[in-house]
Write a protein that holds these residues in place. Structure first.
Motif, PDB file in Angstrom:
ATOM      1  N   LEU A 236       0.922  -1.269   0.012  1.00 52.91           N
ATOM      2  CA  LEU A 236       0.017  -0.123   0.077  1.00 52.91           C
ATOM      3  C   LEU A 236       0.822   1.304  -0.029  1.00 52.91           C
ATOM      4  O   LEU A 236       0.715   2.445  -0.551  1.00 52.91           O
ATOM      5  N   LEU A 237       1.449   1.065   0.764  1.00 52.29           N
ATOM      6  CA  LEU A 237       2.764   2.330   0.726  1.00 52.29           C
ATOM      7  C   LEU A 237       3.628   3.031   0.346  1.00 52.29           C
ATOM      8  O   LEU A 237       4.869   3.319   0.350  1.00 52.29           O
ATOM      9  N   GLY A 238       4.453   1.021   0.342  1.00 56.41           N
ATOM     10  CA  GLY A 238       6.342   1.179  -0.477  1.00 56.41           C
ATOM     11  C   GLY A 238       6.925   0.736   0.386  1.00 56.41           C
ATOM     12  O   GLY A 238       6.242   1.172   1.848  1.00 56.41           O
ATOM     13  N   PRO A 239       8.201   1.114   0.669  1.00 56.00           N
ATOM     14  CA  PRO A 239       9.350   0.844   1.710  1.00 56.00           C
ATOM     15  C   PRO A 239       8.483   1.496   2.668  1.00 56.00           C
ATOM     16  O   PRO A 239       7.875   2.214   2.971  1.00 56.00           O
ATOM     17  N   VAL A 240       8.149   0.240   4.448  1.00 57.63           N
ATOM     18  CA  VAL A 240       7.850   0.628   5.280  1.00 57.63           C
ATOM     19  C   VAL A 240       8.961   0.719   6.193  1.00 57.63           C
ATOM     20  O   VAL A 240       9.566  -0.261   6.584  1.00 57.63           O
TER      21      VAL A 240
END
Ligand code: CTP
Length: 401
Positions: A236-240
């Motif tokens: 959803l967000l890309g790298p977390v």
């Protein structure tokens, strides 16, 4: 029913009493299932109460709504009715059903079925315990009570996360909220579903909705840590962030939110999660909030600039309040951040045009300096206008930077 009544609020008690009377008068079996049963068994207060009936749901809802003074809405495709009460509480009245997922991740199609099948379609065993309102008997075909005692989240069937990947968000929320663990087989199924990119089959809007629910938990940092660590958010967000760094960033965000609830908690939490440029498609964040989020994510760079003025002045001036609050947690930056914050709260005792100078950036800078000088007590309110004028002239002549 007794623990449920004991833990209920005044309004919930009124609802439970009315529902019990209607069910016993009309001779239908009505159950409470899910959150309230789970929470009451844990000795905790609970949220919305929903009722589940094998038949007669429409009649039951109509009578309940009449007694409680509510309004009814009907959702035929999900076989549920919703009662909106004047107290703003809502009650769902559902007919027991089985669900079929036309394809993984899609919304389910429902058909009538008995109570046991209705329990079988649910997310976790601890949410699949039913309490009969009239007899007080418990239906627990999947040993949900044993899992409640052991503190375990266990899915009811192998395809649960694949059918409804939003359950991975629910797992993290419940694990953090109740301090529960994912049972081993369940954790393995979640890993498989994620590796299978099951999450991508849910629309981004629905995933953002689930993420927001996690951010609204009482302990959002805990819920987000669970979500991020299990890899639920990457698509959803890309790298977390992960591990200790993530924990530290979330704890900082939580501290600021607890101290200043009027700040934008969602931005603080998001910024704690992501590294780099997040994908915000479907997030419904407006331009202003996106700009603030970018600065929050970029806070190490902003902090470095502040430490090496004069660049820092400009960074401070454009920093959102959330960033200033975060920077103020760092002893080295606390002074600068707090000075900026108090300066913003100062109302100048004159208007810009009273300076009687041509417009331009020198005016903004001079007004800023004046607010700061007032905030720190370097000048009095009477001196403010002449101080601002001379600062503006210095900027205009290039004598100040
Ligand atoms: N449910 C499910 N799968 C979902 C959503 C909900 O099986 N994706 C079932 C669960 O049995 C849940 C019930 O529907 O208990 C009601 O859902 P909801 O009201 O969203 O959650 P609660 O369990 O009541 O928990 P809370 O509101 O406290 O988070």
């Amino acid at each position: 029913v007794k623990p449920l009544i004991e833990l209920a609020t005044e309004e919930q008690r009124r609802i439970l009493r009315a529902a019990t009377t209607i069910a016993s008068e009309s001779g239908v079996a009505a159950w409470v299932v899910g959150g309230p049963v789970r929470d009451a068994l844990l000795g905790k207060p609970f949220g919305d109460i929903d009722f589940t009936l094998e038949s007669g749901a429409a009649d039951f809802a109509a009578r309940l709504s009449a007694i409680l003074g509510g309004r009814i809405r009907q959702f035929d495709e999900f076989m549920t009715l919703r009662i909106d009460l004047p107290s703003t509480e809502t009650i769902d009245v559902a007919t027991t059903r089985a669900e079929e997922y036309p394809r993984p991740g899609a919304l389910p199609r429902v058909r009538r079925a008995g109570l046991i099948e209705d329990l079988r379609r649910r997310d976790f065993t601890i949410n699949a315990v039913a309490l009969n309102l009239v007899s007080g008997s418990i239906e627990d075909p999947f040993q949900g009570i044993a899992d409640l005692e052991r503190g375990l989240l266990r899915v009811l069937h192998e395809g649960s996360f694949r059918d409804d990947p939003t359950r991975m968000f629910r797992a993290a929320r419940l694990a953090a909220r109740l301090g529960f663990e994912l049972e081993e087989w369940t954790a393995a199924l979640m890993r498989e579903a994620l590796a299978d990119e099951a999450m991508d089959r849910v629309s981004r809007e629905r995933r953002w909705r689930e993420l927001r629910l996690a951010m609204q938990e009482e302990d959002p940092a805990g819920a987000l840590y669970e979500l991020a660590s299990r890899g639920t958010l990457d698509s959803l967000l890309g790298p977390v962030h992960r591990g200790a760094l993530l924990e530290h960033r979330l704890a900082q965000a939580a501290t600021v939110i607890a101290e200043e609830p009027e700040l934008d908690g969602e931005l603080l939490l998001l910024a704690a999660l992501v590294s780099g440029e997040p994908d915000l498609t479907g997030s419904a964040l407006n331009r202003r909030r996106i700009d603030s989020l970018r600065m929050l994510i970029d806070r190490e760079r902003v902090a470095a600039a502040i430490e090496s003025s004069p660049m820092g002045a400009r960074e401070l001036a454009s920093a959102p309040e959330e960033l200033l609050a975060l920077l103020a947690l760092d002893p080295g930056l606390q002074g600068a951040a707090n000075r900026e914050r108090s300066a913003r709260r100062i109302e100048l005792p004159f208007r810009g045009h009273e300076l009687d100078l041509p417009p331009g950036p020198h005016l903004g800078r001079a007004l800023r300096d004046t607010r700061e000088a007032l905030a720190s007590g370097t000048i009095t309110r009477e001196q403010a206008l002449s101080f601002a004028r001379s600062r503006a002239l210095e900027y205009l002549r290039g004598e100040a930077s």
